[in-house]
Design a protein around this motif. Structure first.
Motif, short mmCIF file in Angstrom:
data_model
loop_
_atom_site.label_atom_id
_atom_site.label_comp_id
_atom_site.label_asym_id
_atom_site.label_seq_id
_atom_site.Cartn_x
_atom_site.Cartn_y
_atom_site.Cartn_z
N TYR A 159 7.06 3.57 29.41
CA TYR A 159 6.40 2.26 29.51
C TYR A 159 6.90 1.32 28.40
O TYR A 159 7.19 0.15 28.66
N THR A 160 7.03 1.84 27.20
CA THR A 160 7.48 1.02 26.07
C THR A 160 8.86 0.44 26.32
O THR A 160 9.13 -0.72 26.00
N GLU A 161 9.73 1.21 26.97
CA GLU A 161 11.10 0.78 27.22
C GLU A 161 11.13 -0.41 28.17
O GLU A 161 11.79 -1.42 27.90
N PHE A 162 10.39 -0.33 29.29
CA PHE A 162 10.46 -1.43 30.25
C PHE A 162 9.62 -2.63 29.80
O PHE A 162 9.87 -3.76 30.24
N ALA A 163 8.65 -2.42 28.91
CA ALA A 163 7.77 -3.51 28.47
C ALA A 163 8.41 -4.37 27.39
O ALA A 163 7.86 -5.41 27.02
N LYS A 164 9.58 -3.99 26.89
CA LYS A 164 10.23 -4.74 25.82
C LYS A 164 10.48 -6.19 26.21
O LYS A 164 10.38 -7.10 25.39
N ASP A 165 10.85 -6.40 27.48
CA ASP A 165 11.21 -7.75 27.93
C ASP A 165 10.01 -8.57 28.39
O ASP A 165 10.18 -9.73 28.79
N LEU A 166 8.81 -8.01 28.35
CA LEU A 166 7.64 -8.71 28.88
C LEU A 166 6.97 -9.61 27.85
O LEU A 166 6.17 -10.48 28.20
N GLY A 167 7.24 -9.41 26.58
CA GLY A 167 6.64 -10.24 25.55
C GLY A 167 5.18 -9.94 25.29
O GLY A 167 4.45 -10.81 24.80
N LEU A 168 4.73 -8.75 25.62
CA LEU A 168 3.34 -8.37 25.34
C LEU A 168 3.15 -8.23 23.84
O LEU A 168 3.94 -7.58 23.15
N GLU A 169 2.08 -8.83 23.32
CA GLU A 169 1.89 -8.90 21.87
C GLU A 169 1.44 -7.56 21.27
O GLU A 169 1.85 -7.19 20.19
N SER A 170 0.56 -6.86 21.97
CA SER A 170 -0.01 -5.65 21.40
C SER A 170 -0.25 -4.63 22.51
O SER A 170 -0.94 -4.93 23.48
N ILE A 171 0.33 -3.44 22.40
CA ILE A 171 0.16 -2.38 23.39
C ILE A 171 -0.41 -1.14 22.69
O ILE A 171 0.15 -0.66 21.71
N GLU A 172 -1.50 -0.63 23.21
CA GLU A 172 -2.15 0.58 22.70
C GLU A 172 -2.12 1.64 23.79
O GLU A 172 -2.38 1.36 24.96
N PHE A 173 -1.76 2.88 23.43
CA PHE A 173 -1.72 3.98 24.39
C PHE A 173 -2.82 4.98 24.07
O PHE A 173 -3.00 5.38 22.91
N ILE A 174 -3.56 5.41 25.12
CA ILE A 174 -4.65 6.37 24.93
C ILE A 174 -4.61 7.38 26.08
O ILE A 174 -4.63 6.98 27.25
N PRO A 175 -4.56 8.69 25.79
CA PRO A 175 -4.63 9.70 26.85
C PRO A 175 -6.09 9.97 27.22
O PRO A 175 -6.93 10.20 26.35
N ILE A 176 -6.40 9.93 28.52
CA ILE A 176 -7.79 10.09 28.93
C ILE A 176 -7.91 10.95 30.19
O ILE A 176 -6.92 11.20 30.89
N SER A 177 -9.12 11.38 30.47
CA SER A 177 -9.50 11.91 31.78
C SER A 177 -10.80 11.20 32.14
O SER A 177 -11.86 11.54 31.61
N ALA A 178 -10.70 10.20 33.02
CA ALA A 178 -11.88 9.41 33.37
C ALA A 178 -12.93 10.26 34.07
O ALA A 178 -14.13 10.09 33.87
N LEU A 179 -12.48 11.20 34.91
CA LEU A 179 -13.42 12.04 35.65
C LEU A 179 -14.24 12.92 34.73
O LEU A 179 -15.45 13.07 34.89
N ARG A 180 -13.59 13.48 33.72
CA ARG A 180 -14.27 14.38 32.79
C ARG A 180 -14.84 13.67 31.57
O ARG A 180 -15.69 14.21 30.87
N GLY A 181 -14.33 12.47 31.28
CA GLY A 181 -14.82 11.72 30.14
C GLY A 181 -14.03 11.90 28.86
O GLY A 181 -14.43 11.40 27.81
N ASP A 182 -12.89 12.57 28.91
CA ASP A 182 -12.10 12.80 27.71
C ASP A 182 -11.54 11.50 27.15
O ASP A 182 -10.83 10.76 27.85
N ASN A 183 -11.85 11.20 25.90
CA ASN A 183 -11.34 10.03 25.16
C ASN A 183 -11.72 8.69 25.78
O ASN A 183 -11.09 7.68 25.48
N VAL A 184 -12.74 8.67 26.61
CA VAL A 184 -13.22 7.40 27.16
C VAL A 184 -14.28 6.83 26.22
O VAL A 184 -14.09 5.79 25.61
N VAL A 185 -15.39 7.52 26.09
CA VAL A 185 -16.41 7.16 25.11
C VAL A 185 -16.45 8.19 23.99
O VAL A 185 -16.54 7.84 22.82
#
Length: 410
Positions: A159-185
């Motif tokens: 994702y970081t590689e292709f986003a270089k040309d998009l001019g996004l100011e700040s990108i944060e990456f977080i691994p989650i499991s929405a179904l189980r709740g891991d790293n969501v809350v």
């Protein structure tokens, strides 16, 4: 408390609705009767089907997809939130643009099994086009890849590689499991390698600069107040909402598009007069000079004036089944004003997956391109990249009164 508006986007079945449901559920923002209702509706892999908290339309429940933008509201002791759950299908791109137009932050979901796919490119491009300053890439369904740190890093690098040309100011990456709740809350017990924040922790802490701090002062006039009573015989006030910046009593101002100048005599509110007002306050401004001002005019500082023109260039997302063609005439609505306009030229169509600019003689439903427009009279505006409030507009078909396009001025 301040307010954070954010949108969730991703491909179909990436888990957007489930993620929002998990945020609401684990932050204790769901009423008991809602919980009882979704529990009766059944479970998914032994877990409550939290997606039903946002997939409210009957058609969505039947198909298991999100069709329209679903808005949800919740708060924590630190901040208030408005969530827009965007559709994942290509044919609902216009719905995502609508939901993202007022967002301060975007959450882009990626299925850990699939990685970056076509819709990831499309949604990320729209986020960059709409100048959403903060992006959180949630790599979801980590439970289905054995909570692999290696897989997380692969997708992050991709994702970081292709986003270089998009001019996004700040990108944060977080691994989650929405179904189980891991790293969501709550932090995950199965990803001990992850030392970063949870999603809710990041959303509570990210600093969103207000328009007051970011942009030059802009006050589009919505209504001219003339009571013409014995008590207020000579009262002439200009009412509206401050779009950005702040205004003070005594400020030298310019009225656009006329270019007439004056000074702020007073600033009135329902509670009485004040010396200073800032975005997004709704106020009435009185000037020292009698000037012909009407709805759609803009009051700005004398030394910080925006562009004024009848010849406009803009990126536009087309939202109508009837294609956009050069020569078509529409009503252009920008801030509080409306003006007749005609499309002079379609410069190019944008391939959102590859960012390629392709020649086009028309724009079809959900396509994005760059156009040139001529308006019947001059309008005052800032480039969308500098001020989203004064740089955005919609095109309206006068025959049907349908909103057919959403644009961003260059």
């Amino acid at each position: 408390m301040d307010l954070l508006r954010f949108i969730t986007a991703g491909s179909v079945d990436d888990g957007k609705s489930t993620l929002i449901g998990r945020l609401l559920y684990d932050s204790k923002s769901v009423f008991q009767d809602q919980l009882d209702a979704i529990e009766r509706a059944g479970q998914v892999n032994g877990e409550i089907n939290l997606a039903l908290l946002t997939d409210g339309l009957k058609a969505e429940r039947e198909q298991g997809i999100t069709i329209d933008i679903a808005y949800k509201y919740f708060s924590t002791p630190k901040r208030k939130f408005i969530i827009a759950d965007a559709p994942g299908h290509v044919q609902y791109t216009r719905n995502m643009v609508t939901g993202a137009s007022n967002s301060d932050l975007a959450i882009i979901l990626i299925d850990a099994r699939k990685g970056v796919i076509e819709q990831t490119y499309r949604h990320s491009y729209i986020v960059s086009l709409l100048r959403i300053p903060y992006v959180v890439v949630c790599i979801n369904k980590m439970d289905l890849v054995d909570f692999s740190e290696t897989r997380f890093e692969e997708i992050k690098n991709q994702y970081t590689e292709f986003a270089k040309d998009l001019g996004l100011e700040s990108i944060e990456f977080i691994p989650i499991s929405a179904l189980r709740g891991d790293n969501v809350v709550d932090p995950s017990t199965d990803m001990g390698w992850w030392k970063g924040n949870t999603l809710l922790g990041y959303l509570e802490e990210v600093e969103i600069l207000s328009d007051e701090k970011k942009h030059q002062p802009r006050f589009p006039v919505q209504y001219v107040i003339r009571p013409q009573t014995n008590e207020h015989h000579d009262y002439r006030g200009y009412a509206g909402q401050i779009r950005s910046g702040s205004f003070k009593k005594g400020d030298q101002i310019t009225v656009l598009p006329s270019g007439l100048k004056s000074k702020i005599k007073s600033i009135d509110t329902f509670a009485g007069s004040i010396d200073e007002a800032h975005a997004p306050m709704s106020v009435t401004i009185l000037l020292e000079d009698d000037i012909d001002i009407s709805r759609g005019d803009m009051i700005v500082p004398a030394n910080e004036e925006p562009s004024v023109s009848q010849e406009l260039e803009a990126d536009i997302c087309w939202m109508d089944a009837k294609s956009l063609l050069p020569g078509n005439k529409y009503l252009l609505r920008q801030t509080t004003g409306s003006v007749k306009s005609a499309v002079k030229e379609i410069s190019f169509r944008i391939e959102t997956q590859t960012h390629e600019k392709k020649s086009a003689d028309q724009l079809s439903l959900n396509e994005i391109g760059r156009i040139k427009i001529k308006t019947a009279k001059p309008i005052a505006y800032d480039p969308y990249a500098h001020n989203r409030g004064t740089g955005s507009f919609v095109l309206v078909d006068e025959g049907t009164n349908n909103t057919v396009g959403a644009g961003m001025l260059i």
